[in-house]
Design a protein around this motif. Sequence first.
Motif, PDB file in Angstrom:
ATOM      1  N   ARG A 113      -0.422  10.435   2.468  1.00 13.48           N
ATOM      2  CA  ARG A 113       0.027  10.909   1.145  1.00 13.48           C
ATOM      3  C   ARG A 113       1.541  10.894   1.134  1.00 13.48           C
ATOM      4  NH1 ARG A 113      -4.616  10.392   0.864  1.00 13.48           N
ATOM      5  NH2 ARG A 113      -6.232  11.895   0.279  1.00 13.48           N
ATOM      6  N   ASN A 114       2.124  10.696  -0.051  1.00 13.54           N
ATOM      7  CA  ASN A 114       3.567  10.932  -0.166  1.00 13.54           C
ATOM      8  C   ASN A 114       3.897  11.566  -1.490  1.00 13.54           C
ATOM      9  OD1 ASN A 114       4.061   9.007  -2.198  1.00 13.54           O
ATOM     10  ND2 ASN A 114       4.189   7.362  -0.692  1.00 13.54           N
ATOM     11  N   VAL A 115       5.178  11.938  -1.640  1.00  9.98           N
ATOM     12  CA  VAL A 115       5.594  12.691  -2.819  1.00  9.98           C
ATOM     13  C   VAL A 115       5.745  11.816  -4.062  1.00  9.98           C
ATOM     14  CG1 VAL A 115       6.679  14.631  -1.674  1.00  9.98           C
ATOM     15  CG2 VAL A 115       7.948  12.502  -1.948  1.00  9.98           C
ATOM     16  N   GLY A 116       5.644  10.496  -3.915  1.00  8.00           N
ATOM     17  CA  GLY A 116       5.600   9.651  -5.109  1.00  8.00           C
ATOM     18  C   GLY A 116       6.875   8.898  -5.413  1.00  8.00           C
ATOM     19  N   TYR A 117       8.036   9.409  -4.978  1.00 11.97           N
ATOM     20  CA  TYR A 117       9.279   8.704  -5.305  1.00 11.97           C
ATOM     21  C   TYR A 117       9.825   7.932  -4.112  1.00 11.97           C
ATOM     22  CZ  TYR A 117      10.824  13.226  -3.480  1.00 11.97           C
ATOM     23  OH  TYR A 117      10.971  14.367  -2.715  1.00 11.97           O
ATOM     24  N   VAL A 118       8.999   7.772  -3.083  1.00 12.97           N
ATOM     25  CA  VAL A 118       9.396   6.991  -1.910  1.00 12.97           C
ATOM     26  C   VAL A 118       8.646   5.666  -1.919  1.00 12.97           C
ATOM     27  CG1 VAL A 118      10.095   8.934  -0.480  1.00 12.97           C
ATOM     28  CG2 VAL A 118       7.696   8.299  -0.598  1.00 12.97           C
ATOM     29  N   ARG A 119       8.661   4.924  -0.832  1.00 14.39           N
ATOM     30  CA  ARG A 119       7.967   3.633  -0.797  1.00 14.39           C
ATOM     31  C   ARG A 119       6.476   3.804  -1.077  1.00 14.39           C
ATOM     32  NH1 ARG A 119       8.322   0.099   4.367  1.00 14.39           N
ATOM     33  NH2 ARG A 119       7.008  -1.371   3.241  1.00 14.39           N
ATOM     34  N   ALA A 120       5.849   2.750  -1.640  1.00 15.48           N
ATOM     35  CA  ALA A 120       4.422   2.831  -1.946  1.00 15.48           C
ATOM     36  C   ALA A 120       3.626   3.028  -0.655  1.00 15.48           C
ATOM     37  CB  ALA A 120       3.960   1.582  -2.668  1.00 15.48           C
ATOM     38  N   ALA A 121       2.780   4.038  -0.642  1.00 12.10           N
ATOM     39  CA  ALA A 121       1.997   4.380   0.543  1.00 12.10           C
ATOM     40  C   ALA A 121       1.132   3.202   0.993  1.00 12.10           C
ATOM     41  CB  ALA A 121       1.132   5.606   0.250  1.00 12.10           C
ATOM     42  N   GLY A 122       0.525   2.510   0.001  1.00 15.50           N
ATOM     43  CA  GLY A 122      -0.356   1.381   0.319  1.00 15.50           C
ATOM     44  C   GLY A 122       0.356   0.310   1.134  1.00 15.50           C
ATOM     45  N   ASP A 123       1.609   0.011   0.761  1.00 16.56           N
ATOM     46  CA  ASP A 123       2.372  -1.030   1.472  1.00 16.56           C
ATOM     47  C   ASP A 123       2.633  -0.637   2.920  1.00 16.56           C
ATOM     48  OD1 ASP A 123       2.436  -2.273  -0.924  1.00 16.56           O
ATOM     49  OD2 ASP A 123       4.562  -1.847  -1.359  1.00 16.56           O
ATOM     50  N   VAL A 124       3.085   0.611   3.116  1.00 21.18           N
ATOM     51  CA  VAL A 124       3.442   1.052   4.473  1.00 21.18           C
ATOM     52  C   VAL A 124       2.200   1.064   5.365  1.00 21.18           C
ATOM     53  CG1 VAL A 124       4.501   2.874   5.847  1.00 21.18           C
ATOM     54  CG2 VAL A 124       5.322   2.455   3.522  1.00 21.18           C
ATOM     55  N   VAL A 125       1.106   1.564   4.821  1.00 21.11           N
ATOM     56  CA  VAL A 125      -0.120   1.644   5.611  1.00 21.11           C
ATOM     57  C   VAL A 125      -0.620   0.250   5.977  1.00 21.11           C
ATOM     58  CG1 VAL A 125      -2.571   2.277   5.493  1.00 21.11           C
ATOM     59  CG2 VAL A 125      -0.829   3.901   4.756  1.00 21.11           C
TER      60      VAL A 125
END
Length: 457
Positions: free
Chosen positions: A390-402
């Motif tokens: 999960r992330n706070v929304g204003y950082v890099r897209a979670a899907g991409d990092v995962v």
Amino acid sequence: MRCLFVCADDFLWRLAADRGEARLSTLWIVERPRVRARIRAHGAEALAGRLDEEAVYRRAFRTGAEPVLLAVDRARQARVIAAIRKVAPAAPLVVLGEAASLDAEPVVTLPPARVTAGMLEPALERALTRAKVARVREHFGRADRVLILMQDDPDPDAIASALGLKMLLGRSKSAATIATFGTIRRPENRAMTRILDIDVEQVKPPALEEYDMIAMVDTQPAIFEEALGEVDLVIDHHPEETPVRARLKDVRPSYGATSTILTEYLRAADVKIRERLATALLYGIKADTLHLERGATKADMEAFAFLHAHANHNALRRIERPDLPDAALDVLARGIEGRRLADGVMFVHLGAVTYPELIAQFADLFLQVEGAEWSVVSGCVNQELHISVRNVGYVRAAGDVVHEAFGNLGGAGGHRSMAKAVVKLRDWRAAGLSAGDREMGEAIASRFLAALRRGRG
Ligand SMILES: [Mn+2]
């Protein structure tokens, strides 16, 4: 709210008369005594007088702050407004139609086209929906036994839509079955069926022959491995990847939830939406649009606002916060013990867990920790490693990092603020990684941080 409607004749009054709405207490100000008498005969308050002289306004205003809706010829507007201003210099003004140049008079204008768009379009849409509902009801009226089929792990939108369709068809328990080939897995969704008393049966494909007709909600025949042939009805909001084969279909990819379509059906057909159904449909829309934050349209918001007033919010709270099994607290304690915050990322490895949803639930929890912009929670179940992010929304897209961190080991991806990876333990070991709890937690953290840093450049 008391307000003044100023209009030469009673056209506006005839338009508005039957609204049966008590929010506005309207005083009508018209030109001729005959028109005033007609309005009064219907029980409304009215005054008559010359609209461009102040006398009638002296009788009309009480506080001088009542809002005024003005519907007079453009040519007379300035004189009428001047007369009003002598009595009520600060009254808010709405001018129906184009406002003439009014010496910087601060008025709100209301173009007639917008009034008709606001009234006519919804009425036409409602009539269209009503006709659709009539076709659906007529079609299913011929069947003794109806099956309402959902996807294999039905979510709240599917369950609510199925219940909505059943109510729309007006069928008792025995004559319409809500079913899935799979099972309901998420604890929230199981809580939904239990708390709202919704029967969901598990059926095997051969059992389809026992039913005269099949309807599908929130899914399409092509999703299933089983050959279903042509079904009777499909109501869905997923895009048609393969053309839907159904006698009747309503597929609206622009909608955030199938529950919205069913809400429109029920309202257009004047079916009373009772508390239980309203709660289910509201939860369906909430769950599919992440509380209206993802992919929700005006239609979803309208359905949401309507259902919100009819739903049982205590039941909803109980559904959204499912009971935690006592044993889950030991898992949580272990996770808290070994937690690690690095570069704004909270890492928690839970070790063995009894069901995978626990990992997602704790990922939400750990994002609330001060200083955490990300939470990465992992655990092992059924010979698989599950990682919820999960992330706070204003950082890099979670899907991409995962995807970058774990994509070469197993299934990995997701959305902007939530993502997930599932790696078979066999594949984890095959990549030369240790499956011991401590080593595993460390490997997840170092892979994730490396992927995150690469993105930050
Ligand atoms: Mn859906």
